[in-house]
Motif scaffolding. Structure first.
Motif, PDB file in Angstrom:
ATOM      1  N   LEU A 115       0.843  -1.201   0.000  1.00 46.56           N
ATOM      2  CA  LEU A 115       0.000   0.000   0.000  1.00 46.56           C
ATOM      3  C   LEU A 115       0.883   1.258   0.000  1.00 46.56           C
ATOM      4  N   LEU A 116       1.921   1.234   0.821  1.00 45.42           N
ATOM      5  CA  LEU A 116       2.836   2.382   0.845  1.00 45.42           C
ATOM      6  C   LEU A 116       3.430   2.600  -0.543  1.00 45.42           C
ATOM      7  N   TYR A 117       3.846   1.501  -1.155  1.00 45.96           N
ATOM      8  CA  TYR A 117       4.484   1.603  -2.465  1.00 45.96           C
ATOM      9  C   TYR A 117       3.526   2.219  -3.494  1.00 45.96           C
ATOM     10  N   ILE A 118       2.315   1.728  -3.492  1.00 39.02           N
ATOM     11  CA  ILE A 118       1.398   2.148  -4.550  1.00 39.02           C
ATOM     12  C   ILE A 118       0.909   3.587  -4.331  1.00 39.02           C
ATOM     13  N   THR A 119       0.839   4.009  -3.068  1.00 36.79           N
ATOM     14  CA  THR A 119       0.389   5.389  -2.838  1.00 36.79           C
ATOM     15  C   THR A 119       1.552   6.378  -2.744  1.00 36.79           C
ATOM     16  N   LEU A 120       2.727   5.927  -2.297  1.00 40.34           N
ATOM     17  CA  LEU A 120       3.813   6.877  -2.025  1.00 40.34           C
ATOM     18  C   LEU A 120       5.073   6.649  -2.858  1.00 40.34           C
ATOM     19  N   GLY A 121       5.172   5.497  -3.535  1.00 41.16           N
ATOM     20  CA  GLY A 121       6.349   5.221  -4.355  1.00 41.16           C
ATOM     21  C   GLY A 121       7.434   4.467  -3.589  1.00 41.16           C
ATOM     22  N   ALA A 122       8.421   3.959  -4.354  1.00 41.56           N
ATOM     23  CA  ALA A 122       9.436   3.058  -3.787  1.00 41.56           C
ATOM     24  C   ALA A 122      10.366   3.761  -2.799  1.00 41.56           C
ATOM     25  N   ASP A 123      10.763   5.004  -3.076  1.00 39.45           N
ATOM     26  CA  ASP A 123      11.762   5.652  -2.206  1.00 39.45           C
ATOM     27  C   ASP A 123      11.226   5.839  -0.791  1.00 39.45           C
ATOM     28  N   LYS A 124       9.985   6.347  -0.715  1.00 39.10           N
ATOM     29  CA  LYS A 124       9.405   6.547   0.620  1.00 39.10           C
ATOM     30  C   LYS A 124       9.142   5.216   1.313  1.00 39.10           C
ATOM     31  N   THR A 125       8.717   4.227   0.527  1.00 34.49           N
ATOM     32  CA  THR A 125       8.455   2.910   1.109  1.00 34.49           C
ATOM     33  C   THR A 125       9.725   2.371   1.767  1.00 34.49           C
ATOM     34  N   ARG A 126      10.835   2.485   1.039  1.00 31.67           N
ATOM     35  CA  ARG A 126      12.111   1.996   1.565  1.00 31.67           C
ATOM     36  C   ARG A 126      12.456   2.715   2.870  1.00 31.67           C
ATOM     37  N   ASP A 127      12.285   4.035   2.876  1.00 32.90           N
ATOM     38  CA  ASP A 127      12.588   4.793   4.091  1.00 32.90           C
ATOM     39  C   ASP A 127      11.737   4.326   5.274  1.00 32.90           C
ATOM     40  N   TYR A 128      10.437   4.224   5.039  1.00 36.29           N
ATOM     41  CA  TYR A 128       9.555   3.815   6.145  1.00 36.29           C
ATOM     42  C   TYR A 128       9.897   2.397   6.601  1.00 36.29           C
TER      43      TYR A 128
END
Ligand SMILES: *Cc1c(COP(=O)(O)O)cnc(C)c1O
Length: 495
Positions: A333-346
């Protein structure tokens, strides 16, 4: 359609077959399709006139473009055959003018996991062929109860595969335990773990990440793969029943074509509700997604505050399949709404600190689609009681968590549409707690005896796969420490 990692460190695109074969991306991320296919104008209408297997082949085919429509249709027809699911694999029943129930427990193990795990092994075997794989696949499963049995039923005696299941020995119901302990098949191994589900899941993740172990296995012609919902092959069949349910509601005249509905899902690993979100992105008229949690309300907190905090007490509840503090599919869900870079950070924050907090802007994007409510143990039992006594509707403990969340949601101003509650298990899988929620006499001693009492009280029948459980020989009784999982895997790979 190619697949990519949610973490974006590994940038390589892979085929659907490869993503299904391997399960997890090499950078620790989960595989996602590069884009979400949509349903063209009129396509949803056309699906309404098809059978469930035909709907499944069409929808799965949009994601798995390296599979032919013929292959998918054969697999779907075999997976959802009437001998396994009865006449209708995923029927919608009406509770009242605004409330509907999507029943997903008519399969061989009486829980919704069958919807994915009856077809996934078929997709998996084709993936081995399509990628020219010669090694044996060892499927590792950590289960909070229902996945284990459903995966064992799906993979038993499937050529080219072995399956090993780890479950928390004190964290599953007696029926769930018996279902696994009596498993038949030549390629299966089942181990109880001293610990909870997260211990089992962390152990499996650790083994997947252990490169020495993987090299040794590879040398003996074995590779590891997963049947948990981190594997996209598990998720894609789950999208189908949301599309199918909407089609059925249109067909029966309960909604007009295009009318939006809400969906309420009892949630643990966030797989099932994420599939509903994908159906929404594909164009199914779904508006609100109500995420229901039990006393382990990490997702309710997340959807209310934007803080995901897994450092919290763990509770063993009467809805054990939702006793989860690390909801793996939230990453998608994070990936699809926020993209890979933010997902990795979180995800890095989660690994390091055990928590992360979304920025306000990021949180707002998720809140556009999702709300979260939780039900404690008493509320869950009271919901089973009231639905049974007021609506003549007998539900299991997990479904009751969702039904309770739905009531809380209906008390807010956001709820103005018809709602589809996802019913994820037969009440007979959790008979003791269901029985004691509706009976006035003293509580029944255990799940197995409670089934007879429940059947007598409600004049309903024990589903056949559960009815014959006691006649089967117990074959798997090993209990090990979580730190012994590595050895168990190495031994089973050699066996
Ligand atoms: C697995 C399971 C759930 C939770 O589903 P997730 O996809 O993990 O969110 C809910 N109810 C039952 C009966 C289950 O087996």
């Amino acid at each position: 359609m190619n697949f990519i990692s949610t973490r974006g460190i590994c940038k390589e695109e892979v085929s659907a077959a490869y993503a299904i074969k391997t399960g997890l991306a090499p950078d620790g991320g989960l595989y996602m399709p590069k884009s979400i296919p949509t349903l063209a104008e009129g396509e949803l209408r056309a699906l309404a006139d098809m059978s469930y297997p035909e709907r499944a082949a069409k929808i799965i085919g949009k994601f798995l473009s390296d599979y032919t429509e013929d292959e998918l249709l054969i697999d779907a027809k075999n997976a959802y055959a009437p001998e396994k699911f009865g006449d209708s694999p995923a029927p919608v029943s009406k509770i009242d003018d605004a409330t509907y129930m999507l029943e997903l427990w008519h399969g061989p193990t009486c829980a919704f996991k069958d919807m994915a795990l009856q077809i996934m092994p078929r997709l998996f075997v084709r993936a081995l062929e399509k990628t020219g794989e010669r090694r044996t696949a060892l499927i590792l499963v950590a289960t909070s109860g229902d996945t284990g049995k459903a995966a064992l039923e799906g993979y038993r005696d499937v050529r080219g595969t072995k399956i090993q299941v780890f479950y928390p020995t004190d964290g599953v119901s007696r029926v769930q335990k018996l279902q696994m302990q009596t498993q038949e098949g030549e390629n299966v191994s089942i181990k109880g773990i001293r610990g909870n589900f997260d211990d089992a899941q962390s152990g499996v993740k650790r083994i997947f990440a252990d490169s020495d172990m993987n090299t040794r296995l590879n040398d003996s012609g074995v590779f590891l793969s997963s049947a948990n919902s981190i594997n996209f092959g598990r998720l894609v069949p789950q999208i189908v029943y949301y599309v199918s349910a909407y089609c059925d509601m249109v067909k029966s005249g309960e909604v007009t074509y295009g009318e939006k509905i809400d969906v309420c899902v009892p949630t643990g690993n966030f797989g099932n509700i994420f599939a509903a979100y994908i159906a929404k992105l594909m164009g199914v008229p779904i508006e609100g997604l109500v995420c229901a949690s039990n006393k382990n309300d990490v997702l309710t907190e997340f959807l209310t505050s934007g803080v995901y905090n897994r450092t919290r007490p763990f509770f063993a509840t009467i809805s054990p399949s939702m006793d989860i503090l690390i909801s793996s599919n939230l990453e998608r869900l994070l990936y699809i709404t926020l993209g890979a870079d933010k997902t990795r950070d979180y995800m890095e924050k989660l690994a390091k600190d055990g928590r992360y907090e979304l920025t306000r802007a990021d949180f707002a994007k998720i809140r556009e689609h999702f709300v979260g409510f939780s039900a404690d143990e008493d509320e869950t039992k009271a919901t089973i009681n009231s639905l049974y006594n007021e609506k003549n509707c007998l539900i299991d403990t997990h479904t009751a968590v969702a039904a309770c969340a739905k009531s809380k949601y209906f008390a807010t101003e956001k709820a103005e549409r018809k709602i589809l509650i996802v019913s994820t298990a037969s009440p007979y899988k959790f008979a003791r707690d269901v029985y004691s929620s509706i009976a006035t006499d003293a509580e029944a001693p255990d799940d197995v005896e409670a089934r007879e009492k429940l059947a007598a009280l409600t004049k309903t029948q024990i589903p056949q796969p559960l009815a014959c459980l006691l006649d089967k020989a117990v074959r798997h009784v090993d209990i090990i420490d979580a730190c012994g999982m590595d050895k168990a895997v190495a031994d089973f790979a050699k066996a």
